[in-house]
Scaffold this active site. Structure first.
Site, PDB file in Angstrom:
ATOM      1  N   ASN A   1       0.807  -1.220   0.000  1.00 55.12           N
ATOM      2  CA  ASN A   1       0.000   0.000   0.000  1.00 55.12           C
ATOM      3  C   ASN A   1       0.840   1.271   0.000  1.00 55.12           C
ATOM      4  O   ASN A   1       0.409   2.311  -0.465  1.00 55.12           O
ATOM      5  CB  ASN A   1      -0.955   0.021   1.196  1.00 55.12           C
ATOM      6  CG  ASN A   1      -0.321  -0.445   2.481  1.00 55.12           C
ATOM      7  OD1 ASN A   1       0.223  -1.550   2.545  1.00 55.12           O
ATOM      8  ND2 ASN A   1      -0.370   0.382   3.499  1.00 55.12           N
TER       9      ASN A   1
ATOM     10  N   GLN B   1      -4.722  -3.769  -2.459  1.00 55.25           N
ATOM     11  CA  GLN B   1      -4.222  -2.654  -3.275  1.00 55.25           C
ATOM     12  C   GLN B   1      -4.062  -3.023  -4.746  1.00 55.25           C
ATOM     13  O   GLN B   1      -3.830  -2.146  -5.578  1.00 55.25           O
ATOM     14  CB  GLN B   1      -2.860  -2.178  -2.744  1.00 55.25           C
ATOM     15  CG  GLN B   1      -2.959  -1.350  -1.480  1.00 55.25           C
ATOM     16  CD  GLN B   1      -3.690  -0.026  -1.675  1.00 55.25           C
ATOM     17  OE1 GLN B   1      -3.898   0.452  -2.799  1.00 55.25           O
ATOM     18  NE2 GLN B   1      -4.105   0.575  -0.581  1.00 55.25           N
TER      19      GLN B   1
ATOM     20  N   SER C   1     -11.027  -5.168  -1.442  1.00 58.30           N
ATOM     21  CA  SER C   1     -11.834  -4.122  -0.800  1.00 58.30           C
ATOM     22  C   SER C   1     -12.385  -3.167  -1.850  1.00 58.30           C
ATOM     23  O   SER C   1     -11.620  -2.659  -2.683  1.00 58.30           O
ATOM     24  CB  SER C   1     -10.939  -3.360   0.177  1.00 58.30           C
ATOM     25  OG  SER C   1     -11.636  -2.281   0.736  1.00 58.30           O
ATOM     26  N   GLY C   2     -13.688  -2.878  -1.779  1.00 55.60           N
ATOM     27  CA  GLY C   2     -14.334  -2.076  -2.808  1.00 55.60           C
ATOM     28  C   GLY C   2     -13.831  -0.647  -2.915  1.00 55.60           C
ATOM     29  O   GLY C   2     -13.664  -0.126  -4.018  1.00 55.60           O
ATOM     30  N   HIS C   3     -13.564  -0.014  -1.769  1.00 48.75           N
ATOM     31  CA  HIS C   3     -13.282   1.431  -1.830  1.00 48.75           C
ATOM     32  C   HIS C   3     -11.923   1.753  -2.446  1.00 48.75           C
ATOM     33  O   HIS C   3     -11.618   2.914  -2.685  1.00 48.75           O
ATOM     34  CB  HIS C   3     -13.439   2.088  -0.451  1.00 48.75           C
ATOM     35  CG  HIS C   3     -12.363   1.789   0.543  1.00 48.75           C
ATOM     36  ND1 HIS C   3     -11.343   2.667   0.800  1.00 48.75           N
ATOM     37  CD2 HIS C   3     -12.157   0.735   1.359  1.00 48.75           C
ATOM     38  CE1 HIS C   3     -10.558   2.159   1.744  1.00 48.75           C
ATOM     39  NE2 HIS C   3     -11.030   0.992   2.095  1.00 48.75           N
TER      40      HIS C   3
ATOM     41  N   THR D   1     -27.388  -9.584   7.143  1.00 47.42           N
ATOM     42  CA  THR D   1     -28.133  -9.212   5.937  1.00 47.42           C
ATOM     43  C   THR D   1     -27.196  -8.539   4.938  1.00 47.42           C
ATOM     44  O   THR D   1     -26.434  -7.642   5.300  1.00 47.42           O
ATOM     45  CB  THR D   1     -29.294  -8.269   6.314  1.00 47.42           C
ATOM     46  OG1 THR D   1     -30.140  -8.975   7.214  1.00 47.42           O
ATOM     47  CG2 THR D   1     -30.088  -7.830   5.095  1.00 47.42           C
TER      48      THR D   1
ATOM     49  N   CYS E   1      -2.714   5.272   7.766  1.00 45.17           N
ATOM     50  CA  CYS E   1      -2.847   4.897   9.176  1.00 45.17           C
ATOM     51  C   CYS E   1      -1.740   5.509  10.015  1.00 45.17           C
ATOM     52  O   CYS E   1      -1.825   5.524  11.229  1.00 45.17           O
ATOM     53  CB  CYS E   1      -2.800   3.375   9.321  1.00 45.17           C
ATOM     54  SG  CYS E   1      -3.886   2.562   8.178  1.00 45.17           S
TER      55      CYS E   1
HETATM   56  N1  PLP Z   1      -4.697  -4.348   3.021  1.00 44.51           N
HETATM   57  C1  PLP Z   1      -4.079  -3.358   2.372  1.00 44.51           C
HETATM   58  C2  PLP Z   1      -2.835  -3.658   1.596  1.00 44.51           C
HETATM   59  C3  PLP Z   1      -4.591  -2.055   2.413  1.00 44.51           C
HETATM   60  O1  PLP Z   1      -3.973  -1.081   1.756  1.00 44.51           O
HETATM   61  C4  PLP Z   1      -5.776  -1.817   3.154  1.00 44.51           C
HETATM   62  C5  PLP Z   1      -6.314  -0.452   3.261  1.00 44.51           C
HETATM   63  O2  PLP Z   1      -5.608   0.519   3.125  1.00 44.51           O
HETATM   64  C6  PLP Z   1      -6.390  -2.901   3.811  1.00 44.51           C
HETATM   65  C7  PLP Z   1      -5.822  -4.150   3.719  1.00 44.51           C
HETATM   66  C8  PLP Z   1      -7.647  -2.716   4.598  1.00 44.51           C
HETATM   67  O3  PLP Z   1      -8.741  -2.514   3.742  1.00 44.51           O
HETATM   68  P1  PLP Z   1     -10.070  -1.802   4.282  1.00 44.51           P
HETATM   69  O4  PLP Z   1      -9.760  -0.351   4.403  1.00 44.51           O
HETATM   70  O5  PLP Z   1     -11.102  -2.080   3.251  1.00 44.51           O
HETATM   71  O6  PLP Z   1     -10.392  -2.423   5.586  1.00 44.51           O
END
Ligand code: PLP
Length: 386
Positions: free
Chosen positions: A149, A178, A196-198, A234, A320
């Site tokens: 990431n 990522q 992950s969708g976002h 749900t 983070c």
């Molecule tokens: N794994 C990686 C490599 C990420 O970059 C992230 C989010 O930045 C996650 C897991 C966690 O994903 P989520 O934000 O959907 O919980």
């Protein structure tokens, strides 16, 4: 606003929003309901599942289970893989994993598991011989990311999976959060794969876990029989539809060569115009959208704030870490010197960036760095010594 923080999250694509809209208004039923409205919802969920399966190359759409986010997918994969092999107490992972994997492994150590965290080299790459040596008869799980990431560096999951199969009967989990939507995915040697969708223009609050056919995992959330009994609760139909639409969009409209060209233009412009800069991570073996650059002797947080005042969004390493002043564990594992790690900025581009975004950023950044360098105690020391 110029948004260069697409590894943190992405804008919901208009096509995704359009696909979701009916499921936020007229189609509000519960997909577990037997009536027509419920069945319509269920159909939408299954169509989305098909789009996800297609994008990541799963053999069968039943291998996709929807979750709430990438972190849930990672937590579930790890915990459930261990629970399904109660006699084995060894995990192999790396020093550069996201917190969603790293902190679970840390917690597992307090619960009696032994964790081997593999080192990376200065380019952020793994040594596969070290992986071979780490595998044991009691290794239950190997958990590595596909794309980092912070630096975008890619791990060779095909080769890793092959080694895991040859040398052990551990399950192989890949954190693909990522990577999905940015590079092609090959699941040939992978048992569990989180997304992950976002991160790919779907909304926040939706993720998925690929579970290879034949791998049996206990549920993470206990309750009803949703998701074939694998994940209770749900279904979040609008978000699931959004994830499906985002996967379809990524599959049909891959513009990563354009994004790569923009990223390279930004990166080369910075390296040419600004002294004491370096790229963190392998120059080729990385995501096409990510550039992690150190502005040595300058505090990354200050650069971020100055860019923010001009409406340019970036991050210092992983989002983070944005509230702490610790060096990022990823850059630390790569042995990046402290003065460079503290001055690292992650630029992560996406499908909505333009040439103009890059030109504007390149036009303001040298001035910001010059100003901050003049104030930097390190920089003054440097000039005093030359
Ligand atoms: N794994 C990686 C490599 C990420 O970059 C992230 C989010 O930045 C996650 C897991 C966690 O994903 P989520 O934000 O959907 O919980």
């Amino acid at each position: 606003m110029i948004y260069l923080d697409n590894n943190a999250t992405t804008r919901v694509a208009p096509e995704v929003f359009e696909a979701m809209q009916p499921y936020l208004t007229d189609f509000f039923g519960n997909p577990s309901s037997a009536h027509t409205l419920g069945r319509t919802m269920k159909q939408a969920v299954e169509q989305a599942r098909e789009h996800v399966a297609k994008l990541i190359g799963a053999d069968d759409m039943s291998e996709i289970t929807f979750t709430s986010c990438g972190s849930e997918s990672d937590n579930w994969a790890i915990r459930a893989a261990l629970a399904s092999q109660p006699g084995k107490k060894h995990i192999v992972t790396t020093r550069v994993e996201h917190e969603a994997v790293r902190n679970v492994c840390r917690q597992l150590e307090t619960e009696g598991y032994e964790v081997t965290s593999l080192d990376v080299n200065a380019s952020g790459e793994l040594n596969l011989d070290a992986l071979r040596d780490a595998l044991r008869a009691d290794t239950a799980l190997v958990s590595v990311m596909l794309a980092n990431n912070e630096t975008g560096v890619l791990f060779p999951i095909n080769d890793i999976g092959e080694i895991v199969r040859e040398r052990s009967d551990a399950l192989f989990h890949v954190d693909g959060v990522q990577a999905v939507g940015k590079i092609p995915i090959d699941l040939m040697n992978v048992d569990l794969f989180a997304l992950s969708g976002h991160k790919l223009h779907a909304p926040q609050g939706i993720g998925a876990l690929y579970i290879r056919k034949g791998v049996s995992l206990p549920s993470f959330i206990i309750g009803g029989a949703q998701e074939h009994g694998r994940r209770a609760g749900t279904s979040a139909v609008p978000n699931i539809v959004g994830l499906g639409a985002a996967c379809k969009l990524a599959h049909e409209d891959d513009d990563h060569s354009r994004i790569r060209a923009l990223r390279d233009r930004l990166e080369n412009g910075i390296l040419q115009q600004i002294p004491n800069t370096r790229v963190n991570g392998h120059p080729e073996n990385r995501l096409p959208n990510t550039s992690n650059i150190s502005f040595e002797y300058i505090e990354g947080q200050n650069i971020l704030l100055h860019l923010d005042q001009l409406g340019i969004c970036v991050s210092t390493g992983s989002a983070c870490h944005s509230t702490t002043h610790e060096s990022s564990p990823t850059l630390h594992a790569m042995n990046i010197p402290y003065t460079a790690a503290q001055g690292s900025i992650r630029f992560s581009l996406g499908r909505y960036n333009t040439d103009e975004d890059i030109e504007t950023t390149l036009s303001v950044l040298p001035g910001i760095i010059e100003k901050l360098a003049a104030m930097s105690p390190y920089d003054q020391e440097l000039h005093a010594n030359t």
